[in-house]
Design a protein around this motif. Structure first.
Motif, PDB file in Angstrom:
ATOM      1  N   ARG A  30       0.872  -1.171   0.000  1.00 35.26           N
ATOM      2  CA  ARG A  30       0.000   0.000   0.000  1.00 35.26           C
ATOM      3  C   ARG A  30       0.910   1.222   0.000  1.00 35.26           C
ATOM      4  O   ARG A  30       1.789   1.345   0.856  1.00 35.26           O
ATOM      5  CB  ARG A  30      -0.940   0.000   1.209  1.00 35.26           C
ATOM      6  CG  ARG A  30      -1.916  -1.177   1.207  1.00 35.26           C
ATOM      7  CD  ARG A  30      -2.937  -1.084   2.332  1.00 35.26           C
ATOM      8  NE  ARG A  30      -3.809   0.071   2.170  1.00 35.26           N
ATOM      9  CZ  ARG A  30      -4.882   0.102   1.362  1.00 35.26           C
ATOM     10  NH1 ARG A  30      -5.200  -0.951   0.641  1.00 35.26           N
ATOM     11  NH2 ARG A  30      -5.627   1.177   1.286  1.00 35.26           N
ATOM     12  N   VAL A  31       0.702   2.101  -0.974  1.00 36.61           N
ATOM     13  CA  VAL A  31       1.626   3.212  -1.201  1.00 36.61           C
ATOM     14  C   VAL A  31       0.852   4.520  -1.171  1.00 36.61           C
ATOM     15  O   VAL A  31      -0.193   4.643  -1.825  1.00 36.61           O
ATOM     16  CB  VAL A  31       2.354   3.063  -2.558  1.00 36.61           C
ATOM     17  CG1 VAL A  31       3.273   4.242  -2.803  1.00 36.61           C
ATOM     18  CG2 VAL A  31       3.133   1.749  -2.606  1.00 36.61           C
ATOM     19  N   GLN A  32       1.362   5.471  -0.411  1.00 38.13           N
ATOM     20  CA  GLN A  32       0.752   6.799  -0.377  1.00 38.13           C
ATOM     21  C   GLN A  32       1.043   7.514  -1.685  1.00 38.13           C
ATOM     22  O   GLN A  32       2.201   7.631  -2.114  1.00 38.13           O
ATOM     23  CB  GLN A  32       1.312   7.609   0.794  1.00 38.13           C
ATOM     24  CG  GLN A  32       0.592   8.924   1.040  1.00 38.13           C
ATOM     25  CD  GLN A  32      -0.821   8.728   1.586  1.00 38.13           C
ATOM     26  OE1 GLN A  32      -1.095   7.745   2.274  1.00 38.13           O
ATOM     27  NE2 GLN A  32      -1.711   9.664   1.282  1.00 38.13           N
ATOM     28  N   ALA A  33      -0.006   8.003  -2.329  1.00 35.99           N
ATOM     29  CA  ALA A  33       0.120   8.715  -3.603  1.00 35.99           C
ATOM     30  C   ALA A  33      -0.711   9.982  -3.517  1.00 35.99           C
ATOM     31  O   ALA A  33      -1.912   9.967  -3.765  1.00 35.99           O
ATOM     32  CB  ALA A  33      -0.344   7.844  -4.764  1.00 35.99           C
ATOM     33  N   GLY A  34      -0.069  11.068  -3.132  1.00 35.54           N
ATOM     34  CA  GLY A  34      -0.832  12.301  -2.911  1.00 35.54           C
ATOM     35  C   GLY A  34      -1.752  12.135  -1.718  1.00 35.54           C
ATOM     36  O   GLY A  34      -1.312  11.761  -0.629  1.00 35.54           O
ATOM     37  N   ASP A  35      -3.054  12.373  -1.929  1.00 31.26           N
ATOM     38  CA  ASP A  35      -4.004  12.312  -0.812  1.00 31.26           C
ATOM     39  C   ASP A  35      -4.679  10.958  -0.680  1.00 31.26           C
ATOM     40  O   ASP A  35      -5.638  10.814   0.084  1.00 31.26           O
ATOM     41  CB  ASP A  35      -5.053  13.417  -0.954  1.00 31.26           C
ATOM     42  CG  ASP A  35      -5.938  13.246  -2.179  1.00 31.26           C
ATOM     43  OD1 ASP A  35      -5.574  12.453  -3.074  1.00 31.26           O
ATOM     44  OD2 ASP A  35      -6.996  13.904  -2.253  1.00 31.26           O
ATOM     45  N   VAL A  36      -4.219   9.943  -1.430  1.00 31.62           N
ATOM     46  CA  VAL A  36      -4.803   8.608  -1.318  1.00 31.62           C
ATOM     47  C   VAL A  36      -3.709   7.573  -1.087  1.00 31.62           C
ATOM     48  O   VAL A  36      -2.539   7.798  -1.414  1.00 31.62           O
ATOM     49  CB  VAL A  36      -5.616   8.220  -2.575  1.00 31.62           C
ATOM     50  CG1 VAL A  36      -6.854   9.078  -2.707  1.00 31.62           C
ATOM     51  CG2 VAL A  36      -4.760   8.286  -3.833  1.00 31.62           C
ATOM     52  N   THR A  37      -4.130   6.442  -0.540  1.00 28.77           N
ATOM     53  CA  THR A  37      -3.257   5.284  -0.446  1.00 28.77           C
ATOM     54  C   THR A  37      -3.785   4.240  -1.422  1.00 28.77           C
ATOM     55  O   THR A  37      -4.971   3.903  -1.402  1.00 28.77           O
ATOM     56  CB  THR A  37      -3.243   4.709   0.976  1.00 28.77           C
ATOM     57  OG1 THR A  37      -2.802   5.724   1.889  1.00 28.77           O
ATOM     58  CG2 THR A  37      -2.304   3.523   1.074  1.00 28.77           C
ATOM     59  N   LEU A  38      -2.907   3.769  -2.290  1.00 33.24           N
ATOM     60  CA  LEU A  38      -3.290   2.831  -3.328  1.00 33.24           C
ATOM     61  C   LEU A  38      -2.737   1.445  -3.026  1.00 33.24           C
ATOM     62  O   LEU A  38      -1.584   1.309  -2.598  1.00 33.24           O
ATOM     63  CB  LEU A  38      -2.762   3.287  -4.693  1.00 33.24           C
ATOM     64  CG  LEU A  38      -3.168   4.698  -5.158  1.00 33.24           C
ATOM     65  CD1 LEU A  38      -2.546   4.993  -6.516  1.00 33.24           C
ATOM     66  CD2 LEU A  38      -4.684   4.845  -5.212  1.00 33.24           C
ATOM     67  N   ARG A  39      -3.564   0.438  -3.242  1.00 34.06           N
ATOM     68  CA  ARG A  39      -3.041  -0.932  -3.225  1.00 34.06           C
ATOM     69  C   ARG A  39      -2.321  -1.165  -4.551  1.00 34.06           C
ATOM     70  O   ARG A  39      -2.843  -0.857  -5.622  1.00 34.06           O
ATOM     71  CB  ARG A  39      -4.170  -1.950  -3.063  1.00 34.06           C
ATOM     72  CG  ARG A  39      -3.660  -3.388  -3.020  1.00 34.06           C
ATOM     73  CD  ARG A  39      -4.740  -4.411  -2.802  1.00 34.06           C
ATOM     74  NE  ARG A  39      -5.682  -4.518  -3.910  1.00 34.06           N
ATOM     75  CZ  ARG A  39      -6.333  -5.646  -4.225  1.00 34.06           C
ATOM     76  NH1 ARG A  39      -6.155  -6.741  -3.519  1.00 34.06           N
ATOM     77  NH2 ARG A  39      -7.183  -5.654  -5.228  1.00 34.06           N
ATOM     78  N   VAL A  40      -1.121  -1.723  -4.484  1.00 31.78           N
ATOM     79  CA  VAL A  40      -0.297  -1.836  -5.678  1.00 31.78           C
ATOM     80  C   VAL A  40       0.568  -3.089  -5.612  1.00 31.78           C
ATOM     81  O   VAL A  40       1.002  -3.498  -4.536  1.00 31.78           O
ATOM     82  CB  VAL A  40       0.576  -0.567  -5.856  1.00 31.78           C
ATOM     83  CG1 VAL A  40       1.444  -0.333  -4.642  1.00 31.78           C
ATOM     84  CG2 VAL A  40       1.417  -0.629  -7.109  1.00 31.78           C
TER      85      VAL A  40
END
Length: 289
Positions: free
Chosen positions: A9-19
């Motif tokens: 799970r990676v923080q990308a700006g204002d969201v955390t994305l499952r990747v």
């Protein structure tokens, strides 16, 4: 699935994305469509990694197990401009300043918006089964409205589509017929089921479509009026058993005003090409990338 890949799970700006990411070499990010998650690429991503690429496969915002921010009246939190910014932030968080972008279906809209908004970040662009949103709407006729009526159904907020879909998501999304485990693969199918059974995910996916009739075509129209173009090399692929050619004729002709470097061809497949014709797709991507 994804042997040798890291699930994170990676923080990308204002969201955390499952990747998921894996491999080594020139980076490429793969963006799924509706109503899939990143696991749609389970046959494609390892093959690209074996071919010498670092491959990054996120659930885009709202989809799968990525964050689902609250939306607004104008649906901007689910615009392709916002999602494109997520992609750049994700890739930079993983250490990639420039990268190739591949998008299918709704992911293709995020992909070309990333190339338009962040030309210094995108080295190559691949669009699969998609045209610019404003071009699709400009060509909307009886056939388009009949076959793609869900675009307009999803856009309604007075009697929201979420109520209909969540009443029986597995029937709505053909989860045991056209999108069954034999067609998707058992692990990919399980991830797909978990997504469509989650009312919050369904709402976020529908917000994606609402943005598709608001901020997304407005951004396209502004770019077109300003003469803004996609500057990187671009490949357009389409499923020959889908309706791209019936709706648009030669998809390359739709894209040429947007990109002087566009090339492409059809792949014998129905709509979900990553799951139904993965080897043909991998062959095309490897040659281009």
């Amino acid at each position: 699935m994804f042997e040798g890949f890291t699930l994170d799970r990676v923080q990308a700006g204002d969201v955390t994305l499952r990747v998921r990411y894996g491999g080594a070499g020139s980076p490429v990010v793969l963006l799924h469509g509706h109503p899939r998650t990143h696991t749609t690429w389970y046959q494609v991503a390892p093959a690209l990694a074996a071919a010498g690429h670092t491959v990054v496969c996120p659930d885009t915002r709202g989809y799968g197990q990525s964050n689902k921010p609250a939306s607004t009246e104008d649906h901007t939190p689910y615009s392709k401009r916002t999602m494109a910014a997520d992609v750049v932030a994700l890739m930079r968080a993983l250490g990639h300043e420039t990268f190739a972008v591949v998008g299918h279906d709704r992911g293709s809209q995020v992909a070309y918006r990333t190339a338009l908004d962040h030309p210094d970040a995108v080295s190559k662009l691949v669009v699969i089964d998609g045209v610019p949103t404003v071009e699709a709407l400009d060509r909307c006729d009886v056939r388009f409205a009949s076959e793609w009526w869900h675009w307009f159904f999803f856009a309604q907020t007075e009697n929201p589509a979420e109520r209909v879909i969540c009443a029986d998501p597995e029937t709505w999304y053909n989860a045991w017929t056209a999108n069954g485990p034999a067609e998707l693969g058992p692990e990919n199918h399980a991830d797909f089921l978990a997504a469509i059974r989650n009312p919050a995910t369904v709402h976020a996916m529908i917000e994606d479509y609402r943005a598709g009739l608001g901020p997304d075509p407005r951004a396209d129209a502004a770019d077109r009026a300003a003469g803004r173009r996609i500057e990187c090399p671009m490949l357009v692929l389409w499923s020959t058993k889908d309706d791209m050619e019936q709706l648009y004729g030669d998809p390359l002709e739709v894209w040429r005003p947007w990109c002087p470097h566009v090339a492409g061809h059809g792949i014998e497949s129905t709509h979900h090409v990553a799951e139904q014709a993965p080897q043909a797709l991998v062959d095309s991507l490897r040659k281009f990338l």
